[in-house]
Write a protein that holds these residues in place. Sequence first.
Motif, short mmCIF file in Angstrom:
data_model
loop_
_atom_site.label_atom_id
_atom_site.label_comp_id
_atom_site.label_asym_id
_atom_site.label_seq_id
_atom_site.Cartn_x
_atom_site.Cartn_y
_atom_site.Cartn_z
N LEU A 155 36.59 49.11 39.79
CA LEU A 155 36.95 47.97 39.21
C LEU A 155 38.64 48.04 39.07
O LEU A 155 38.68 48.80 37.87
N TRP A 156 39.88 47.06 39.81
CA TRP A 156 41.19 47.39 39.35
C TRP A 156 42.07 46.24 39.29
O TRP A 156 40.97 44.81 39.71
N ASP A 157 42.97 46.63 38.30
CA ASP A 157 43.99 45.44 38.61
C ASP A 157 44.35 45.02 39.73
O ASP A 157 45.11 46.06 40.06
N THR A 180 30.28 37.47 41.36
CA THR A 180 29.78 36.34 41.58
C THR A 180 30.54 35.10 41.74
O THR A 180 31.78 35.53 40.91
N PRO A 181 29.66 34.11 42.29
CA PRO A 181 31.01 32.79 41.69
C PRO A 181 32.25 32.78 40.62
O PRO A 181 32.93 32.06 40.83
N ASP A 182 30.86 32.68 39.60
CA ASP A 182 31.42 32.35 38.10
C ASP A 182 32.46 33.38 38.24
O ASP A 182 33.14 33.67 37.06
N GLY A 183 32.47 35.36 38.56
CA GLY A 183 32.82 36.56 38.27
C GLY A 183 32.99 36.80 37.04
O GLY A 183 33.46 37.46 36.42
N SER A 184 31.28 36.10 36.82
CA SER A 184 30.46 37.37 35.80
C SER A 184 30.53 38.51 36.13
O SER A 184 30.25 39.09 35.11
N ARG A 185 29.48 39.29 37.22
CA ARG A 185 29.58 40.62 37.58
C ARG A 185 29.63 40.73 39.08
O ARG A 185 29.80 39.88 39.62
N ILE A 186 29.62 41.82 39.05
CA ILE A 186 30.36 42.41 40.43
C ILE A 186 27.69 42.66 40.81
O ILE A 186 27.48 43.25 39.86
N VAL A 187 27.44 42.91 41.92
CA VAL A 187 26.56 42.56 42.66
C VAL A 187 27.35 44.01 43.82
O VAL A 187 27.99 43.53 44.40
N SER A 188 26.21 45.21 43.95
CA SER A 188 26.65 46.60 44.46
C SER A 188 24.98 47.24 45.52
O SER A 188 23.89 46.69 44.82
N TRP A 198 26.51 44.34 37.90
CA TRP A 198 27.65 44.99 36.58
C TRP A 198 28.28 44.14 35.58
O TRP A 198 29.24 42.83 36.74
N PRO A 199 27.76 43.39 34.24
CA PRO A 199 28.35 42.54 33.79
C PRO A 199 29.58 43.03 33.85
O PRO A 199 29.98 43.53 32.91
N LEU A 200 30.62 42.05 33.67
CA LEU A 200 32.04 42.45 33.26
C LEU A 200 32.13 41.91 31.70
O LEU A 200 33.84 41.83 31.99
N ASP A 201 31.30 41.23 31.22
CA ASP A 201 31.78 40.58 29.92
C ASP A 201 31.60 41.77 28.58
O ASP A 201 31.40 41.55 27.42
N ALA A 205 24.61 47.64 32.22
CA ALA A 205 24.08 47.39 34.22
C ALA A 205 22.50 47.45 34.18
O ALA A 205 22.28 47.59 33.65
N TYR A 206 22.03 46.62 35.01
CA TYR A 206 20.77 46.71 35.68
C TYR A 206 20.75 46.89 36.65
O TYR A 206 21.24 46.53 37.94
N ARG A 207 19.09 47.54 37.62
CA ARG A 207 18.72 47.09 38.82
C ARG A 207 18.38 45.63 39.45
O ARG A 207 17.66 45.53 38.30
N PHE A 208 19.13 44.96 40.38
CA PHE A 208 18.47 43.58 40.78
C PHE A 208 17.50 44.10 40.83
O PHE A 208 16.65 43.44 40.71
#
Length: 456
Positions: A155-157, A180-188, A198-201, A205-208
């Motif tokens: 994750l980069w600025d 995700t469209p709300d910007g709360s997570r990355i899914v890979s 990967w929650p950004l708050d 992290a968890y396996r979806f």
Amino acid sequence: MTGRLGTPGFRVGPLVGALAVLAALAVGTPPVRADFVGHGAPVRDVAISPDGRYAATAGFDDLAILWSVESRDQLTRLYGHEAGVNAVAFLPPLSEGLRPRLVTVSDDGTARIWDGATGTQLHVLTGHTKKVVAVAVSPDGTQIATASWDRTVRLWDAETGATVSVLEGHTNSVNDLVFTPDGSRIVSAGYDGDIRAWPLDGGEAYRFAQVGFPINALAISGDGKILVTGSADKTVRVWDMATRDMLREMSDPHDGAVLTVAVSREGMSIASGGVGGTLLIWDGGAEPRIAMQVEHYRAVWALEFSPSGDRIYAAGIDSVVRAWRTSDGASIVGEATRFQPLERVSRALANSDDPVERGSFQFRKCAICHALEEGGPSRSGPSLAGLFGRRAGSYPGYDFSDALHGSEIVWTEETVDLLFDIGPDKMFPGTKMPIQRLTDPGDRRDLVEFLKQATD
């Protein structure tokens, strides 16, 4: 051998036929009608700006291009990567009224941020230790996420290019990712078959989900309700983002690995493409509504819906990006750019009595990167016209890597033989040339004989 020169049925000798095929490989065929035509090598990705005005493409020719969607004119060509560019995404412009910025990722292990107005390279993002294959931008445009074969997500600025965090958990190469469209997570997802969130708050992290086969591509709907995956088992899967349940599994229509998927903004249409060259558009059912053979010579690598969902853009191995209406599969320009079939040099030439014909077979991989004559389209490597007697790294107009700058090596029969004997990485440490060797001295002699005749 029956050639394609002159009238139908015109017969040519084996050597002339081989040279004609290789010329087609190296130079290409002039387009009948332009979609997005400008790359000199396969196109790995296509992106459409949120306002629908711009397209961006990433190619194996180490190049990214910014286009006008309306005119299909090239606006800016982005030079700087030292290997093939795998993916591209849009960032907000530097100021109101300017063209958007872009971010690209490459086999050279870097991500780069560009000013789309000038083509200036603003930041080089380093940290990955292997090729970087996917990129995504957060909905607010402030963060960039990249996926790499080094098994990490970074994750980069987006303003400074600084590293924000390194996300570790995949056990093999990471192939794709989305915000995700709300910007709360990355899914890979990646080669390990895992879909990870990967929650950004600060959450854990968890396996979806776990598929059991390598996953090549991800896409998420604009409302964040569904996630779509494409995998090596020829299957497109649709997932419920809230419950993690698999809603649909579509496996029959594709005849090979699914390489790319896309979802329209409202989530009503899904597109998929794969190694067989077929583009499928799905709506609500288990069978595709539209199936098109969009690529004569295998492999659809990238798909993107327009913001309105009325168009689908496809990129692949023949270097042209095409667009179709999603309502009926018709080309939006009336007649799409003619497919450019890249004829393979016959394997029979490998056993010819003529060393030049045998050498033409050895050259088949080199033809992906190198033209044999002047005036061909730009490719990831320089033209080989006039090769013998020329100093390495001196072909005019080509941006060579530092490894070849100032080289004293002159291309002769002996030095070309040495290149393929020890490999480019040994002859020019730090070169961006793909590592290719011919361990059989006879194969190298044949290749040299072919090049002497074909590049004179």
